[in-house]
Scaffold this active site. Sequence first.
Site, short mmCIF file in Angstrom:
data_model
loop_
_atom_site.label_atom_id
_atom_site.label_comp_id
_atom_site.label_asym_id
_atom_site.label_seq_id
_atom_site.Cartn_x
_atom_site.Cartn_y
_atom_site.Cartn_z
N HIS A 102 1.99 21.60 31.92
CA HIS A 102 3.32 20.98 31.98
C HIS A 102 3.71 20.37 30.65
O HIS A 102 2.88 20.15 29.77
CB HIS A 102 3.37 19.92 33.09
CG HIS A 102 2.43 18.77 32.88
ND1 HIS A 102 2.83 17.55 32.39
CD2 HIS A 102 1.09 18.66 33.08
CE1 HIS A 102 1.79 16.74 32.32
NE2 HIS A 102 0.71 17.39 32.73
N ASP B 271 -1.72 15.84 37.02
CA ASP B 271 -0.61 14.90 36.80
C ASP B 271 0.26 14.83 38.06
O ASP B 271 0.60 15.84 38.66
CB ASP B 271 0.22 15.40 35.61
CG ASP B 271 1.25 14.39 35.16
OD1 ASP B 271 1.08 13.84 34.06
OD2 ASP B 271 2.22 14.17 35.91
N CYS C 12 -2.32 21.05 36.49
CA CYS C 12 -2.81 19.76 35.99
C CYS C 12 -2.73 18.76 37.15
O CYS C 12 -1.88 18.89 38.03
CB CYS C 12 -1.96 19.30 34.81
SG CYS C 12 -2.43 17.65 34.21
N CYS D 223 1.63 16.41 28.75
CA CYS D 223 0.34 16.27 29.44
C CYS D 223 -0.56 15.29 28.69
O CYS D 223 -0.92 15.53 27.54
CB CYS D 223 -0.33 17.64 29.53
SG CYS D 223 -1.86 17.59 30.46
ZN ZN Z 1 -1.28 17.05 32.54
#
Ligand code: ZN
Length: 528
Positions: A257, A192, A190, A268
Amino acid sequence: MNTRNAYKIRASRVSSPLNKAPVGMAQSSALPQAKSSYSSKQDYDIGAKTPMDLNTVCDTMPERSCRHPLTNMRQNAHLARCEESIKVRFDSITPTLKKLANLQHENDFVSKANSITSKELGFNFPTELLETAWVDGLDMKALYAKAVFNALNSSVAQFSDDLGRNEDLRVDAGSFFLDCGYHSVDITPCSDGRLKGLAKYILRLPLSAITVRNSYAGALFNVESNVRDWEKIELDRLRNGKVLDDGNSYLKIVVYHRSGSDPSHQGCAAHGSNDKVSAEAGLEKLTEFREAIENTYCCGSAIDILLIGVDTDNDSIRVHVPDSAGNISVHRYVDTSQLYNETLSMSIDQARVKLYNAIDICSDSSGWAQGDGRPHEGMRKVVANLLEYNLSQIEYVADLYGGIYPDIGHAERYISVGDGFQEIQLRNIAYFAHLDTVEEGSADLDIGIKIFTGLNLNKGLPAPIAIHYRYDSKVPGSRKRLIEKCYRVKNAILNRYKTLGENNNLFFQISIQDLPLGSSLEIISEEA
Ligand code: ZN
């Protein structure tokens, strides 16, 4: 970051018996330090030795004195120094700007400002940003963005230098994966920011040993684009005289995550902070990718898939162990936070046997987690090594942060748009929106702007956006076309977030880089 402990992790000596577990972990007794399993070169070259560097790294927190037997302490010390040196560049910006704000109407302000910024930030602002301060006041948003981009650029240089000094690791990791039956490794996490340090910190894999690296919001990668990556790699193998049916496969890994301590808020964002949805979405993409290759090229053994979940509170991982057919279940996984506890008081050999046993026990699960037997030996080795390396990261977070990060949520410093600065590997340093066009990447960008509304805009600070793409110097005209693309993307962002742009809340840096990792960063422009 706990700077005190960052210093201590590399400076202190073993002074007492080790007998206490980190916060939230099991109790244990003193055990010797282990090296990584696939190479003695796993220890990084940490450069010139100082008296502090030569000390044994241990006994880092008053409340904590145990050591996991499989922790690579020398590597942890190197990573702590790296994290500290990068974060201090960003964390010094706001306090330094506050000092300038207090001095801006004094005589000889430019000279005083330069003296402060060269000491605190390591550079001077352009004179034109300072010399009219006594009339209009300082343009704090412009200064802030300038300082963030400067910290970013010097961080790229530092990480590139680190990569250049660790060529041995790349070769070792490449040989390891080949030994496990994988000619290429492709990872999609991801985007993030809490996964930004995935390779270097959480998985402890040399970045240069990963063939394809692309982040997407929610790890929802573009299957068609990924198929083209696979085709390019297979074509390269063919052109380089490799036998395509040599039994080696392409390993595709997706990393989602979650937040163990606040699962419904700090998970997430792309999946509504729902762990199960995040894992299922990652698995769905993996399955689609494998089917796309099989349906197009009829090569059933060409792709292996692996799903990993990261608890961003403490960087522990869940590895979803494939069965004998290569299939994955979101319910079947080995969790390193649990393994850490179970192996803390073991010897090095006992702990490694326990890791392999955990994989087998996981494979033999029944009920929802039931699969069709155990994975092949190469996959078992990959999973076992991922588990082992991650134990060092759990120890790292325990040492520096007491077992859980203080910033369990977002704390990114800038929005990275385009191909991203792949050399930079550090948690929460950037929110990354991988995109070719703003239209395609609008969902990722919207999440980034939402995150920075909370982090910066609501506090009166702008959102620094670093547009960065990589060109291929072997392709005529690639550099020129890419610069044009950078400006297209910038204009499209300004068009999408018109009000933010008009209110001087978006600042851009445009930069490019040649394709090979560690290439020089070329700054094309920096402007609002
Ligand atoms: Zn994420």
